[in-house]
Design an enzyme around this catalytic site. Structure first.
Site, short mmCIF file in Angstrom:
data_model
loop_
_atom_site.label_atom_id
_atom_site.label_comp_id
_atom_site.label_asym_id
_atom_site.label_seq_id
_atom_site.Cartn_x
_atom_site.Cartn_y
_atom_site.Cartn_z
N SER A 97 -1.61 41.46 36.48
CA SER A 97 -0.36 40.71 35.97
C SER A 97 -0.65 39.01 35.93
O SER A 97 -1.55 38.74 35.59
CB SER A 97 0.78 41.12 36.89
OG SER A 97 2.13 40.75 36.30
N ASP A 122 2.21 46.53 32.84
CA ASP A 122 1.72 45.86 34.09
C ASP A 122 1.00 46.79 35.24
O ASP A 122 1.23 47.68 35.65
CB ASP A 122 2.94 45.35 34.67
CG ASP A 122 2.79 44.21 35.48
OD1 ASP A 122 1.79 44.39 36.28
OD2 ASP A 122 3.50 43.26 35.69
#
Length: 292
Positions: free
Chosen positions: A53, A197
């Site tokens: 991320s 993610d």
């Protein structure tokens, strides 16, 4: 890639793991890295950089040798096409995650259920628009020559996927997928397949660095036990059991205050970057000794 092996560490090898934390996390990690570099820590010598991320963005700057410029941009932000999502109610998102995982039979199944919830999101920027923003943001459109790994989760079956240069995926698309927070944004398609993610599995995914003698983990927050995958303490214990030396730097109280209540807001950049730099200055000597 569904599982991460735990090979015996190779002497003389070093890895850096950069965790997730939103816009604030990007700024904080750049502050940390800029202070460490100024203290003489040769982070560019890492044999592997792993980004999840926010960490996937920061890792690209680290591999490009552009940490100092990127840090300066956090304190004097450039125009961007990034579109802040509506203010995120953390408790509401956690409740929706919990509801999505109801009945899960395994960590991967729990991730698949979160991925399914992410696929229901239809508001906000499209994945192509978000990919374009990362193309604008990253220091290069090319994958770094030095080993660099970007973590994601398959939004359909919940499997863990680590993208590297040899996979042939455009860098900005791999990073956009790693930053696609479920329920906040829709998944990002890679070869027509949706990904979310990498933080859905773990905010750090430190176990990707298995097999390296020394592992420096930079995490925007502590991780508690999770039904989605190996949280930080579990991964660090496994690395150490296998023979790796591990140094963990987690955001301190002042840094977490700088993140504010919405880590996806651009207003968090300057305070988070400065807090990261201040924290790293206090521990730079220790980190330098570990890294050297």
């Amino acid at each position: 890639m569904t599982d991460v092996a735990e090979p015996t560490p190779t002497p003389g090898t070093r890895a850096i793991v950069l965790g997730g934390g939103g816009v604030a996390g990007i700024a904080w990690e750049l502050g940390v890295l800029s202070a460490l570099e100024d203290a003489g820590v040769d982070l560019g010598a890492a044999d592997l950089v792993v980004g999840t991320s926010a960490g996937s963005v920061v890792g690209a700057f680290l591999r490009a040798g552009a940490v100092q410029d990127a840090y300066a941009q956090q304190t004097s932000p450039l125009p961007t096409t990034y579109e802040e999502p509506a203010a995120v109610d953390v408790s509401e998102v956690e409740q929706r995650f919990g509801a999505a995982m109801q009945g899960a039979t395994s960590e991967q199944d729990a991730r698949a259920r979160v991925g399914a919830a992410a696929q229901e999101v239809t508001t906000g920027q499209s994945d192509d628009e978000r990919v374009a923003t990362f193309r604008q943001t990253l220091p290069s459109a090319e994958w770094p020559e030095q080993p660099y790994a970007v973590t994601t989760v398959d939004a359909v079956d919940g499997s863990f996927r680590v993208f590297r240069a040899e996979d042939g995926v455009p860098l900005e698309r791999a990073v956009a997928a790693s930053c696609s927070v479920p329920i906040v944004w829709s998944p990002v398609r890679i070869d027509g397949h949706p990904y979310v993610d990498g933080g859905v599995r773990s905010a750090t995914n430190a176990d990707v660095a298995a097999g390296y003698e020394r592992v420096l983990v930079i995490a925007c927050s502590p991780e508690g036990p999770s039904p989605l995958g190996p949280w930080l303490d579990r991964s660090v214990a496994a690395l150490r059991d296998a023979g790796s030396q591990v140094e963990v730097l987690v955001a301190d109280e002042a840094s977490i205050r700088a993140f504010g209540t919405n880590s996806l807001a651009l207003s968090t950049q300057r305070p988070s970057a400065e807090a990261g730099r201040a924290q790293a200055e206090q521990v730079a000597e220790r980190v330098a000794a570990f890294w050297a």
